[in-house]
Structure formats: structure tokens, C-alpha cells
Design a protein around this motif. Structure first.
Motif, mmCIF file in Angstrom:
data_model
loop_
_atom_site.group_PDB
_atom_site.id
_atom_site.type_symbol
_atom_site.label_atom_id
_atom_site.label_comp_id
_atom_site.label_asym_id
_atom_site.label_seq_id
_atom_site.Cartn_x
_atom_site.Cartn_y
_atom_site.Cartn_z
ATOM 1 N N ARG A 193 0.778 -1.552 0.308
ATOM 2 C CA ARG A 193 0.593 0.046 -0.108
ATOM 3 C C ARG A 193 0.913 1.323 0.273
ATOM 4 N NH1 ARG A 193 -2.499 0.356 4.368
ATOM 5 N NH2 ARG A 193 -2.769 -1.126 5.617
ATOM 6 N N ALA A 194 2.405 1.245 0.446
ATOM 7 C CA ALA A 194 3.075 2.214 0.800
ATOM 8 C C ALA A 194 3.122 3.133 -1.250
ATOM 9 C CB ALA A 194 4.404 1.966 1.081
ATOM 10 N N PHE A 195 2.959 2.514 -2.531
ATOM 11 C CA PHE A 195 2.673 3.336 -3.299
ATOM 12 C C PHE A 195 1.439 4.181 -3.520
ATOM 13 C CE2 PHE A 195 5.860 -0.667 -4.963
ATOM 14 C CZ PHE A 195 7.235 0.732 -4.496
ATOM 15 N N LEU A 196 0.602 3.215 -3.115
ATOM 16 C CA LEU A 196 -0.487 4.061 -2.811
ATOM 17 C C LEU A 196 -0.779 6.106 -2.637
ATOM 18 C CD1 LEU A 196 -3.016 1.739 -2.391
ATOM 19 C CD2 LEU A 196 -2.124 2.699 -4.487
ATOM 20 N N ARG A 197 0.688 6.290 -1.668
ATOM 21 C CA ARG A 197 0.715 7.347 -0.861
ATOM 22 C C ARG A 197 0.685 8.435 -2.217
ATOM 23 N NH1 ARG A 197 4.713 6.283 1.191
ATOM 24 N NH2 ARG A 197 4.223 6.140 3.124
ATOM 25 N N THR A 198 1.498 8.403 -3.664
ATOM 26 C CA THR A 198 1.340 9.006 -4.348
ATOM 27 C C THR A 198 0.463 9.390 -5.326
ATOM 28 O OG1 THR A 198 3.244 8.242 -5.295
ATOM 29 C CG2 THR A 198 3.956 9.142 -3.536
ATOM 30 N N LEU A 199 -0.536 7.590 -5.357
ATOM 31 C CA LEU A 199 -1.487 8.508 -6.506
ATOM 32 C C LEU A 199 -2.723 8.819 -6.071
ATOM 33 C CD1 LEU A 199 -1.250 5.618 -8.591
ATOM 34 C CD2 LEU A 199 -3.153 4.818 -6.740
ATOM 35 N N ASP A 200 -3.161 9.495 -7.434
ATOM 36 C CA ASP A 200 -4.077 10.153 -7.522
ATOM 37 C C ASP A 200 -5.549 10.004 -7.290
ATOM 38 O OD1 ASP A 200 -4.454 9.942 -9.703
ATOM 39 O OD2 ASP A 200 -3.624 11.563 -11.051
ATOM 40 N N ASP A 201 -6.201 11.061 -6.841
ATOM 41 C CA ASP A 201 -8.137 10.184 -6.548
ATOM 42 C C ASP A 201 -7.803 9.750 -7.655
ATOM 43 O OD1 ASP A 201 -7.188 12.258 -4.383
ATOM 44 O OD2 ASP A 201 -8.935 13.586 -4.465
ATOM 45 N N ARG A 202 -7.856 10.558 -9.010
ATOM 46 C CA ARG A 202 -8.278 9.252 -10.202
ATOM 47 C C ARG A 202 -8.035 7.918 -10.069
ATOM 48 N NH1 ARG A 202 -8.536 10.656 -16.491
ATOM 49 N NH2 ARG A 202 -9.902 9.557 -16.754
#
Length: 411
Positions: A193-202
């Protein structure tokens, strides 16, 4: 889900006239999906010893294919990890989105594998990126030397819960979504899940569409988790900044993966074509390709689910309250229920016809039964689809901020 296949082993020979032989064999398949936290922190050894089928030790070398966006954000940290642990990693950074999900991208990976001089048994390729990157690398690995092992490290939510956990690989061909592909499981997938830290809302919403799919056809409990925590998980990027949100993020992702694997495991090779995980994937492949690049995969799936939920209501398997509840949750999750491509003359009829060809001459169309259940239909008419579309159009305009949903996709 129970597989329709029966398995036999043996060799038979008939010599009544000319000789004829019949070979029956089964290949054992094993692959691993492993939850990880901060996989590329120097002190974390999960990538080294977390999977006995894919050990990594000092002095080894690996070919790493990484999405160029991921490389830009996380590349230094990932390279530092391999250097810290004495692994000679050679990196190929490449663009990976639906507009380049094509044969030429596969060839680029094959060229890299060939240039690396990969040992097809002992040096699994490592793919780091979203669903498109994983599909491309998986396809390349499956055809290079008739099968080279690979490891998936998804960096998007849709990669964590969908593209990273099954066995299908593929690329688009012409106007066909994933028209070229193979069944080729990775040795291991590391879900971090750490990679999701930089993912945008879309893109978080994009992944939530596949999670919502599993909830609508298999689990009212998962649906209620999304209903309660969905927007907060997006705001938190699934990072678990409080104990409550950490528990919710863990439960949502783990339950979605488990429900998916529960359906896939007995039917990995799709010998049974009645697959509830095809919910949201009857019309969406055509819609996605027709609207490319306006729609992300999960957005097209969401529109398909909205349409087939309306169809379920018209057929009496879904109450009016449940339909409104589903559409409201979609909106809260930042997912569209409408796109102007739906108004293209004949597009839905063509989509269903293509799906029938894909599903061996029958619709096998998963429809919701309440929230958390499903059944399959084979007799949906074009007139019913038109009625469901009309209902969905009216529902869309009545949703709070409904027009924002359409605008977001169009942008």
C-alpha cells in the motif's frame, strides 16, 4: 465457483487402422500473493526471502521493468534498495498506459530480456508499475523462450486488487481490449500500500471500481465498508494514518483480493465461462476502447456496472433503494455512472455481440441480485439495454453533482 473441467492423466494408443495417440496431462500451478509494507525500505527483506519460490540473494542479478512515472517518483529509492542488498539490477523504464498497451511494448520488453541474457529458470523478471505494465511484462515473459518467470510489484490500486492477482496477461489489438494475451501466473505478487501514497484521487477511484465489483456480486460486508470508509480511504491514500483507517484499508484490500482469488482459483484457465468476476466487463471493453483515452479501465467498468445495475432493477433482481444506494456509492468513490460514449448509436449492441463471441456464443451476463449476490442472464434484449440506458441517464442527472462525474471523465 466450481470448475467445469475434468482432469485425466495418461497416454492411449489406438491401432485399429492407422495409429492414433491421445495425450492427457495436467500442469500444477502455484503462485503467491503477499502483503507487504514498505517493500523497498532497506531493512525490509520480504523481496529477498518472502517467497520460497523466488529467493533473491546478494550477488544475484535481475532485470527490472518499471513504469516511467513510477521510476520518476520512486526510482532512486528502488535502485538504492537493490544496491544495499548487493543485487545487480538492470532497469528498463518505459511508458505504460492504455494508448501504448500494444505489441510494440511487448517487443521492447522481449528485446530487453534478450539483451540481458536472462536465465529463464533462475532470474525472474521484476515488473514494477500499474496494471498495464504488469500485463505487458507478463505477456512478454510468457512468450520469451516459451515461458520465463516473473514477479509483479503493483503500484496502483487496480494493480493491487485486480491486475496483480490473476493469471491473465495481454495487450490491445486494433479496437479489441486485451485481444492478444496468455494465461501466465507470476511466481509472486507483492502487494504494498505504500505506493498508493503518491497516487492521485482519480487513479485511486479507478482501483476502487474493481473492489466495488467484488462487493456488488459477492459481499454486502465489503460494500458497507466502502460505503462507510470509501471517501476517507481516498483522502488518506490508503495509508492508514489512524488505527481506524489502517484497519479499514487492510480489510478492504485483503477482502477484495480474497474474494477475487476465491473465484479465480477453481477456474484459472476459464474452462467455465460463467464468471461472476466478469461483472462490469460485458460492455466496458468496447466503451473503454471507443472512448480512449478519456476513460480509465475502472471508470469504464463503473459505467458498465451502473448500466447493468439499472438492468437488474428493470428485471426485478434489484430494488429501487438498492439501485440508488449503488449509484450513490459510486459517486462517493469518485466513479462515473455515465459517459457520452453511451450515446453513440449501436455501441452497446456491438459491445454485447462482441462479448457473446468471447463467451462462446452465449451472453453469460452477470447481473446483481440485491447487493452481494448475482445470477447470469442469457436472454437480454437490445430493447432492455435501451430501457436501462434511459433509466441510467435519468438517474445520472438526479445524482448529487452528477454532472461533475461526467465532466471528470471527459477531462
Amino acid at each position: 465457483m466450481r470448475s467445469a473441467a475434468s482432469f485425466k492423466l495418461g497416454l492411449s494408443h489406438s491401432a485399429d487402422t492407422d495409429s492414433a495417440w491421445k495425450v492427457e496431462a495436467v500442469k500444477q500451478v502455484e503462485y503467491h500473493v503477499i502483503a507487504a509494507r514498505n517493500l523497498f525500505s532497506p531493512e525490509n527483506t520480504q523481496l529477498l526471502d518472502g517467497c520460497s519460490a523466488a529467493p533473491l540473494t546478494r550477488g544475484d542479478r535481475r532485470l527490472v521493468v518499471i513504469d516511467s512515472n513510477v521510476d520518476r517518483i520512486h526510482g532512486d529509492r528502488i535502485r538504492g534498495y537493490f544496491e544495499h542488498h548487493g543485487v545487480a539490477a538492470s532497469f528498463v523504464s518505459m511508458r505504460a498506459d492504455e494508448t501504448v498497451k500494444e505489441w510494440s511494448s511487448v517487443i521492447r520488453v522481449v528485446d530487453a530480456m534478450n539483451g540481458f541474457g536472462i536465465d529463464r529458470r533462475r532470474e525472474p523478471v521484476i515488473a514494477i508499475g500499474g496494471g498495464v505494465l504488469l500485463d505487458v511484462v507478463g505477456f512478454a515473459a510468457s512468450v520469451y523462450r516459451r515461458g520465463t518467470p516473473y514477479i509483479r510489484i503493483p503500484t496502483t490500486l487496480i494493480g493491487l486488487v485486480d491486475a496483480g492477482v490473476g493469471v491473465k496477461t495481454g495487450v490491445n489489438y486494433g479496437m479489441g481490449k486485451n485481444r492478444l494475451g496468455t494465461y501466465a501466473p507470476a511466481i509472486a505478487t507483492y502487494v504494498d500500500r505504500a505506493f498508493l501514497r503518491t497516487l492521485d484521487d482519480r487513479h485511486l477511484s479507478n482501483g476502487l471500481a474493481e473492489i466495488l465489483k467484488m462487493a456488488l456480486i459477492k459481499s454486502i460486508d465489503l460494500f458497507e465498508l466502502l460505503e462507510t470508509y470509501g471517501q476517507r480511504l481516498i483522502d488518506d491514500n490508503f495509508q492508514g494514518t489512524s488505527a481506524e483507517l489502517d484497519t479499514a484499508a487492510t480489510q478492504v484490500i485483503a477482502e477484495s483480493i480474497h474474494l477475487m482469488l476465491e473465484e479465480l482459483q477453481p477456474n484459472l484457465w476459464e474452462s467455465c465461462l460463467e464468471r461472476c468476476v466478469d461483472y462490469g466487463h460485458t460492455f466496458s471493453p468496447t466503451l473503454e476502447m471507443e472512448a480512449l483515452p478519456a476513460l480509465l479501465h475502472g471508470e469504464a467498468v463503473s459505467i458498465d456496472m451502473a448500466l447493468t445495475s439499472a438492468l437488474g432493477f428493470l428485471r426485478g433482481s434489484l430494488s429501487s433503494d438498492d439501485l440508488d444506494r449503488i449509484l450513490t456509492v459510486m459517486k462517493r468513490l469518485g466513479l462515473p455512472v455515465w459517459n457520452d460514449v453511451l450515446s453513440t448509436a449501436g455501441v452497446l449492441d456491438a459491445a454485447l455481440a462482441d462479448t457473446v463471441r468471447h463467451r462462446d456464443g452465449r451472453q453469460r451476463l452477470p447481473l446483481p441480485v440485491g447487493i452481494g449476490g448475482h445470477h447470469f442472464a442469457n436472454d437480454v434484449t437490445n430493447e432492455e439495454i435501451a430501457s436501462a440506458l434511459s433509466l441510467l441517464a435519468r438517474k445520472n442527472t438526479g445524482l448529487p453533482n452528477g454532472e461533475v462525474s461526467v465532466t471528470k471523465v471527459a477531462s
